[in-house]
Design a protein around this motif. Sequence first.
Motif, PDB file in Angstrom:
ATOM      1  N   UNK A  74       7.616   2.995  -4.077  1.00 28.57           N
ATOM      2  CA  UNK A  74       6.854   4.262  -3.220  1.00 28.57           C
ATOM      3  C   UNK A  74       6.253   5.014  -4.346  1.00 28.57           C
ATOM      4  N   UNK A  75       7.087   5.446  -5.365  1.00 26.52           N
ATOM      5  CA  UNK A  75       6.692   6.104  -6.298  1.00 26.52           C
ATOM      6  C   UNK A  75       5.501   5.752  -7.222  1.00 26.52           C
ATOM      7  N   UNK A  76       5.296   4.479  -7.445  1.00 24.26           N
ATOM      8  CA  UNK A  76       4.139   3.751  -8.124  1.00 24.26           C
ATOM      9  C   UNK A  76       3.165   3.779  -7.351  1.00 24.26           C
ATOM     10  N   UNK A  77       3.354   3.256  -6.189  1.00 21.80           N
ATOM     11  CA  UNK A  77       2.332   3.352  -5.236  1.00 21.80           C
ATOM     12  C   UNK A  77       1.553   4.532  -5.051  1.00 21.80           C
ATOM     13  N   UNK A  78       2.373   5.771  -4.827  1.00 19.16           N
ATOM     14  CA  UNK A  78       1.871   7.030  -4.656  1.00 19.16           C
ATOM     15  C   UNK A  78       1.161   7.484  -5.883  1.00 19.16           C
ATOM     16  N   UNK A 103     -13.971   5.108  -1.944  1.00 14.01           N
ATOM     17  CA  UNK A 103     -13.053   5.862  -1.145  1.00 14.01           C
ATOM     18  C   UNK A 103     -12.941   5.518   0.540  1.00 14.01           C
ATOM     19  N   UNK A 104     -14.067   5.083   0.835  1.00 10.83           N
ATOM     20  CA  UNK A 104     -13.887   4.300   2.363  1.00 10.83           C
ATOM     21  C   UNK A 104     -13.313   2.963   2.375  1.00 10.83           C
ATOM     22  N   UNK A 105     -13.296   2.283   1.110  1.00 15.07           N
ATOM     23  CA  UNK A 105     -12.481   0.817   1.076  1.00 15.07           C
ATOM     24  C   UNK A 105     -11.033   1.373   0.816  1.00 15.07           C
ATOM     25  N   UNK A 106     -10.928   2.382  -0.044  1.00 16.36           N
ATOM     26  CA  UNK A 106      -9.386   2.769  -0.311  1.00 16.36           C
ATOM     27  C   UNK A 106      -8.847   3.376   0.957  1.00 16.36           C
ATOM     28  N   UNK A 113      -2.242  -1.143   5.207  1.00 20.18           N
ATOM     29  CA  UNK A 113      -0.940  -0.898   4.564  1.00 20.18           C
ATOM     30  C   UNK A 113      -0.053  -0.174   5.461  1.00 20.18           C
ATOM     31  N   UNK A 114      -0.597   0.898   6.016  1.00 17.99           N
ATOM     32  CA  UNK A 114       0.052   1.749   7.137  1.00 17.99           C
ATOM     33  C   UNK A 114       0.628   1.021   8.304  1.00 17.99           C
ATOM     34  N   UNK A 120       7.291  -3.123  10.264  1.00 13.03           N
ATOM     35  CA  UNK A 120       8.542  -3.202   9.775  1.00 13.03           C
ATOM     36  C   UNK A 120       9.816  -2.627  10.668  1.00 13.03           C
ATOM     37  N   UNK A 121       9.517  -1.793  11.354  1.00 12.23           N
ATOM     38  CA  UNK A 121      10.491  -1.093  12.233  1.00 12.23           C
ATOM     39  C   UNK A 121      11.217   0.054  11.390  1.00 12.23           C
ATOM     40  N   UNK A 122      10.313   0.688  10.735  1.00 14.53           N
ATOM     41  CA  UNK A 122      10.769   1.970   9.890  1.00 14.53           C
ATOM     42  C   UNK A 122      11.288   3.125  10.875  1.00 14.53           C
TER      43      UNK A 122
END
Length: 167
Positions: A74-78, A103-106, A113-114, A120-122
């Motif tokens: 999570x830290x690296x991804x952020x 930016x649109x692709x991002x 990803x969301x 996953x049932x978070x």
Amino acid sequence: MSAQQPASVTWAVRLLYAIVALGLLVTVLIVVLHDQLIRSWAEGRRDLRRVLDTQGLDAVKNGDVHVPAFVPVAIVLFVVVAMLIWVLTEFLRKGYPWARVALTVTLFFLAVGTIAGLRTGAPLTFMVLSIASFPIEAVAVFFLWHQDTAAYLRGSWNAPGEDRARA
């Protein structure tokens, strides 16, 4: 190109930074609610649910099955996503049209990803924050592709009152 930018660019930038702020909040919550994430993950696995119910969370953490490394990922991804958005936003503000596409692709891949994370049932906190990110991303894309943003990136946008100043 005008030194001033249209409101659509300003709003797109604000929303992009709101997405980064939301990502920071989620990252902090992943650190703070780490045990709740592990519990949720273990409950979703048949082989670990029994261990969790009978022996507790410590047995899951110390068991044969390795618990996912939620915090470092999570830290690296952020950091990576926040820096990417920051750099691309600066290029957008300076009038580079390709930054809008990047930016649109991002934002598209953040949404994908969301959605994967939702499957996953978070825990509920993460589900609510994930769902809250979709309208922010959608409105950011709207402003990225607004006609005033397009004119600004083409160099044909005139700030209000700029025409009178030239006369």
